[in-house]
Design a protein around this motif. Structure first.
Motif, PDB file in Angstrom:
ATOM      1  N   SER A 111       4.409   3.344 -10.851  1.00  0.00           N
ATOM      2  CA  SER A 111       3.006   3.065 -11.163  1.00  0.00           C
ATOM      3  C   SER A 111       2.420   2.083 -10.169  1.00  0.00           C
ATOM      4  CB  SER A 111       2.882   2.511 -12.586  1.00  0.00           C
ATOM      5  OG  SER A 111       3.645   1.315 -12.726  1.00  0.00           O
ATOM      6  N   TYR A 112       1.089   1.928 -10.236  1.00  0.00           N
ATOM      7  CA  TYR A 112       0.339   1.075  -9.326  1.00  0.00           C
ATOM      8  C   TYR A 112      -0.691   0.280 -10.134  1.00  0.00           C
ATOM      9  CZ  TYR A 112       1.995   5.096  -6.616  1.00  0.00           C
ATOM     10  OH  TYR A 112       2.764   6.106  -6.098  1.00  0.00           O
ATOM     11  N   ILE A 114       0.833  -1.196   0.000  1.00  0.00           N
ATOM     12  CA  ILE A 114       0.000   0.000   0.000  1.00  0.00           C
ATOM     13  C   ILE A 114       0.873   1.253   0.000  1.00  0.00           C
ATOM     14  CG2 ILE A 114      -1.873  -1.231   1.143  1.00  0.00           C
ATOM     15  CD1 ILE A 114      -1.185   0.184   3.716  1.00  0.00           C
ATOM     16  N   HIS A 115       0.376   2.271  -0.668  1.00  0.00           N
ATOM     17  CA  HIS A 115       1.106   3.514  -0.857  1.00  0.00           C
ATOM     18  C   HIS A 115       0.164   4.704  -0.626  1.00  0.00           C
ATOM     19  CE1 HIS A 115       4.122   1.402  -3.623  1.00  0.00           C
ATOM     20  NE2 HIS A 115       3.085   0.602  -3.674  1.00  0.00           N
ATOM     21  N   MET A 174       0.077  -3.547  -6.264  1.00  0.00           N
ATOM     22  CA  MET A 174       0.324  -2.207  -5.742  1.00  0.00           C
ATOM     23  C   MET A 174      -0.954  -1.367  -5.752  1.00  0.00           C
ATOM     24  SD  MET A 174       3.653  -2.400  -5.319  1.00  0.00           S
ATOM     25  CE  MET A 174       4.918  -3.563  -5.867  1.00  0.00           C
ATOM     26  N   ILE A 175      -1.274  -0.751  -4.628  1.00  0.00           N
ATOM     27  CA  ILE A 175      -2.441   0.119  -4.545  1.00  0.00           C
ATOM     28  C   ILE A 175      -2.054   1.382  -3.793  1.00  0.00           C
ATOM     29  CG2 ILE A 175      -3.290  -1.044  -2.450  1.00  0.00           C
ATOM     30  CD1 ILE A 175      -6.162  -0.408  -3.493  1.00  0.00           C
ATOM     31  N   ASP A 223     -11.485   3.124   3.218  1.00  0.00           N
ATOM     32  CA  ASP A 223     -12.564   2.197   2.867  1.00  0.00           C
ATOM     33  C   ASP A 223     -12.464   1.776   1.399  1.00  0.00           C
ATOM     34  OD1 ASP A 223     -15.262   1.058   3.932  1.00  0.00           O
ATOM     35  OD2 ASP A 223     -15.747   1.889   1.965  1.00  0.00           O
ATOM     36  N   ASN A 224     -12.182   2.735   0.523  1.00  0.00           N
ATOM     37  CA  ASN A 224     -12.018   2.415  -0.899  1.00  0.00           C
ATOM     38  C   ASN A 224     -10.822   1.486  -1.119  1.00  0.00           C
ATOM     39  OD1 ASN A 224     -14.203   3.969  -1.729  1.00  0.00           O
ATOM     40  ND2 ASN A 224     -12.976   5.787  -2.170  1.00  0.00           N
ATOM     41  N   MET A 225      -9.732   1.756  -0.411  1.00  0.00           N
ATOM     42  CA  MET A 225      -8.554   0.888  -0.526  1.00  0.00           C
ATOM     43  C   MET A 225      -8.885  -0.532  -0.077  1.00  0.00           C
ATOM     44  SD  MET A 225      -4.801   1.309   1.295  1.00  0.00           S
ATOM     45  CE  MET A 225      -4.039   2.273  -0.022  1.00  0.00           C
TER      46      MET A 225
END
Length: 358
Positions: free
Chosen positions: A56-57, A29-30, A92-93, A114-116
């Motif tokens: 990039s993700y 997570i980033h 990757m997010i 919450d979206n993650m």
């Protein structure tokens, strides 16, 4: 499902359309840490498409309800981490925000997390991964098995994105784990944007029979397998931890043990010389127990977390996750070398003494 970097070919190489080693199920997570106009997932995606350097993700989220931009398929390699091996194994997010802007009771922060969580659950579901066992922070081991890690966990030498270096990291970690539970169906689904600050959970005591992510956190501290089930092994380890802290050794993790544990790590982060503290100080009792433990690559638990916090007080930048991985091993060897000790990466009496008294 559309993919932004497929539909909008980037100006420079931002992915590889395959993976060398397959998907581990590990999620890194980033936070994007962008400034200016790069505050939404769409704007950040556009920036990545036109940037000249790699970065990039697989997915971007922001503070709009249910907002997410899929950048590329799961089986593609994103360039999210400079550390070797992670890009080709992990997913990757990123939240399109700065980690410094995250506030626990902010509706924007709550929606971003919450979206993650929703997209992480969807990724695990697409790939047939058991969500309950994957829902824990496992540091550098994410390139080997399903789990979670911050970018700063796996590339600590120059990254502070996500929230891995914040002192209140545990709050956001817990928010994410709780949101994952909701979206995976193992907990009641809460509204994505609460109209009032999220209340403190009513549960404040964990004991034999308790389950969930808090139990995993306790197990990480006391050094037993993190299966999320508070059984006899966890109870025994908690009793020993409580004895070290000089609190009632009843095997029940309640407010007294929670506060003593928190205070211990605050104490360790300052690391005054041992001689300046009363011999009957409960913090030193825990330190004394830790310093009788030999640690090395592969060790885990509360003693490793003490070691990591102590090294950070000496100027290192480790994630205090209780996992003795390659980053901790490298820091230990450097510290040993600087202290004139045998550089073997093994933390025994001499290394502990140097750490506490130098």
């Amino acid at each position: 499902m559309g993919y932004y970097l497929i539909d909008n070919p980037p100006a420079s190489q931002q992915f590889w359309p395959s993976r060398n080693n397959g998907v581990s199920g590990g999620v890194v997570i980033h936070t994007t840490e962008g400034s200016g106009g790069y505050t939404s997932a769409e704007n950040t995606a556009a920036f990545i498409a036109r940037r000249q350097d790699p970065g990039s993700y697989h997915c971007l989220v922001d503070s709009e309800p249910n907002a997410a931009v899929m950048m590329m398929p799961d089986e593609y390699t994103a360039y999210g981490v400079a550390a070797s091996g992670f890009n080709s194994r992990c997913w990757m997010i990123a939240i399109a925000a700065q980690s410094a802007a995250l506030v626990p009771d902010s509706p924007d922060t709550q929606t971003e997390i919450d979206n993650m969580a929703r997209e992480i659950v969807a990724f695990w579901q697409r790939n047939g991964i058991d969500i309950a066992s994957a829902s824990q922070f496992i540091g550098e081991d994410v390139k080997n098995r399903p789990g979670l890690a911050h970018h700063g966990d796996v590339q600590p030498w120059d990254r502070s994105d996500a929230w891995s270096r914040r002192e209140d990291r545990w709050i956001f970690d817990s928010m994410l784990l709780q949101a994952i539970e909701r979206h995976s169906g193992s907990a009641p689904v809460a509204p994505p944007i609460p109209t009032v600050p999220v209340p403190v959970p009513s549960q404040s005591v964990w004991q034999v029979g308790s389950t969930g992510n808090k139990v995993r956190e306790i197990q990480q501290v006391v050094g037993v397998p993190q299966d999320g089930v508070y059984g006899p092994q966890t109870e025994r380890a908690v009793i020993q931890w409580q004895k070290n802290l000089k609190v009632t050794p009843d095997g029940i993790w309640g407010p007294q043990t929670e506060e003593a544990t928190h205070n211990l790590f605050v104490f360790l982060s300052n690391l005054p010389a041992v001689e300046q503290v009363s011999p009957d100080n409960s913090f030193l009792a825990a330190l004394d127990a830790a310093t009788k433990t030999v640690l090395r690559l592969g060790s885990n638990g509360g003693e490793v977390k003490m070691l990591q916090v102590g090294l950070n007080a000496k100027g290192y930048s480790l994630v205090s996750d209780g996992i003795f991985g390659p980053a901790t091993d490298g820091a230990v060897r450097q510290f040993q070398s600087n202290s004139g000790l045998q550089t073997d990466g093994i933390v025994g009496p001499q290394t502990w003494a140097a750490l506490l008294n130098n």
